[in-house]
Design an enzyme around this catalytic site. Structure first.
Site, mmCIF file in Angstrom:
data_model
loop_
_atom_site.group_PDB
_atom_site.id
_atom_site.type_symbol
_atom_site.label_atom_id
_atom_site.label_comp_id
_atom_site.label_asym_id
_atom_site.label_seq_id
_atom_site.Cartn_x
_atom_site.Cartn_y
_atom_site.Cartn_z
ATOM 1 N N CYS A 261 -50.855 -47.351 -27.132
ATOM 2 C CA CYS A 261 -51.183 -48.652 -26.535
ATOM 3 C C CYS A 261 -52.677 -48.808 -26.263
ATOM 4 O O CYS A 261 -53.299 -49.805 -26.646
ATOM 5 C CB CYS A 261 -50.358 -48.888 -25.266
ATOM 6 S SG CYS A 261 -50.798 -47.843 -23.849
ATOM 7 N N HIS A 309 -49.728 -48.801 -19.247
ATOM 8 C CA HIS A 309 -49.545 -49.518 -20.514
ATOM 9 C C HIS A 309 -50.507 -50.697 -20.575
ATOM 10 O O HIS A 309 -50.829 -51.311 -19.547
ATOM 11 C CB HIS A 309 -48.100 -50.013 -20.657
ATOM 12 C CG HIS A 309 -47.795 -50.525 -22.032
ATOM 13 N ND1 HIS A 309 -47.573 -49.689 -23.107
ATOM 14 C CD2 HIS A 309 -47.693 -51.790 -22.526
ATOM 15 C CE1 HIS A 309 -47.337 -50.420 -24.190
ATOM 16 N NE2 HIS A 309 -47.412 -51.697 -23.861
ATOM 17 N N HIS A 321 -49.136 -55.578 -28.632
ATOM 18 C CA HIS A 321 -49.230 -54.232 -28.057
ATOM 19 C C HIS A 321 -48.500 -53.235 -28.930
ATOM 20 O O HIS A 321 -47.742 -53.597 -29.834
ATOM 21 C CB HIS A 321 -48.676 -54.220 -26.626
ATOM 22 C CG HIS A 321 -47.186 -54.333 -26.532
ATOM 23 N ND1 HIS A 321 -46.435 -53.618 -25.630
ATOM 24 C CD2 HIS A 321 -46.286 -55.083 -27.237
ATOM 25 C CE1 HIS A 321 -45.152 -53.924 -25.757
ATOM 26 N NE2 HIS A 321 -45.035 -54.808 -26.721
#
Length: 346
Positions: A261, A309, A321
């Site tokens: 990520c 994240h 993402h």
């Protein structure tokens, strides 16, 4: 006597009846208790929840791994620089000692070697420095040369001390890398096992569909996002992220063909000439904080309380993402996960 017996029989009968009622009530209560306990027993968590949890835990460990690797790389680079500088200082010292050796040879040919020079040419640094101090106190005519050698010895010792610190730092970071890597491997292995137990109907919620579905963002949406980006760097980052839709998630990867990520947003802004930190918890401080209502394409959006994240906002409540090893880089709604903050890279 008959009346007396009859009067004694009534309590016995009543007691028996009450006992029977008590047994019945007790049995009813017991049954109700068992039934209630059955209803109160916690239901096992869905397999999908287990997979999500394991992926989050693996991602936390991944960001820690990324941070330790970044620090290890920095320590390795500093150590290499120190080693190069030490080598240069050693060459300067050798040159200065050669000059002293020439003077010593001349003195020997003239009939003797100055005691101070004998000390100066010793292989023992402590004796060498002591000799330099003695020679300086004695007013040695080679004061300038000895002073340079003394300074060079101190410089080398300082460089070697700094190098020892970096070696220790590097050793510590390597140990951290090993621990985090083991954690990541264990969590991902457990997630794969949990995923294998899920039915085909349950899996799309975790995997996000196929790579083809991940590329569903149309050109119009992309063009709108690019036009709404606050600056050219943000627009380039969004364009890069769109190009990488469908790329696989690989922990620790920063492109060009696979990403985790934080690696995805790092690579997106790297394509625009902007250097971002490697980890989510450092990236959130890499620009100006913005509220959710202020989001513009190109902003970094962060999730979970531990900032574990990150995604790249592309407008209309959507982001691009890298979700997890079971899902490719894709478009997803920002409200899919617990929102923790946003940063605009400036």
């Amino acid at each position: 006597m008959a009346a007396h017996r009859r009067s004694r029989q009534r309590p016995v009968g009543g007691t028996t009846a009450r006992a029977a009622v008590t047994v019945v009530l007790a049995g009813t209560a017991t049954a109700a208790g068992f039934d209630g306990a059955a209803h109160a027993a916690p239901r096992p968590a869905p397999a999908g929840a287990d997979v999500d949890r394991l992926y989050r835990e693996a991602e936390v460990a991944t960001e820690k791994y990324n941070g330790a690797k970044e620090e290890a790389d920095s320590a390795r680079e500093r150590l290499r620089d120190l080693q190069d500088e030490t080598a240069r200082a050693q060459a300067r010292l050798n040159k200065a000692r050669e000059a002293l050796g020439a003077v010593a040879a001349a003195q020997y040919r003239a009939g003797g070697l100055d005691p101070a020079l004998r000390l100066m040419l010793s292989d023992d640094p402590d004796a060498y420095l002591d000799g330099a101090a003695l020679a300086e106190r004695a007013g040695s005519r080679h004061h300038a040369e000895l002073g340079r050698v003394r300074a060079q010895l101190r410089e080398i010792e300082k460089l070697r001390g700094a190098a020892r610190v970096e070696v220790k730092t590097l050793t510590t970071r390597r140990a951290e890398l090993g621990r985090h890597k083991r954690t990541i491997t264990e969590k991902l292995s457990a997630a794969r096992q949990a995923l294998s137990r899920m039915s085909p109907e349950e899996r799309p919620g975790i995997t996000g569909g196929t790579g083809r579905a991940a590329r569903s963002a149309g050109g119009t949406a992309r063009d709108t996002a690019l036009s709404q980006a606050p600056n050219a760097r943000a627009a380039q980052a969004v364009a890069y992220a769109h190009q990488k839709l469908g790329s696989p998630y690989v922990w620790g990867a920063t492109g060009p063909d696979a990403f985790d990520c934080s690696g995805l947003v790092l690579a997106a802004y790297r394509s625009a000439g902007v250097s971002l930190p490697r980890t989510t918890y450092a990236q959130i401080d890499a620009g100006r904080r913005v509220s959710r209502s202020e989001l513009l394409p190109g902003d970094l959006v962060f999730f979970y309380s531990g900032i574990s994240h990150v995604g790249l906002y592309i407008g209309n409540g959507q982001m691009i993402h890298a979700p997890n090893p079971s899902a490719p880089v894709r478009v997803a709604p920002v409200d899919q996960m617990p929102f923790a903050g946003a940063t605009r890279v400036v």
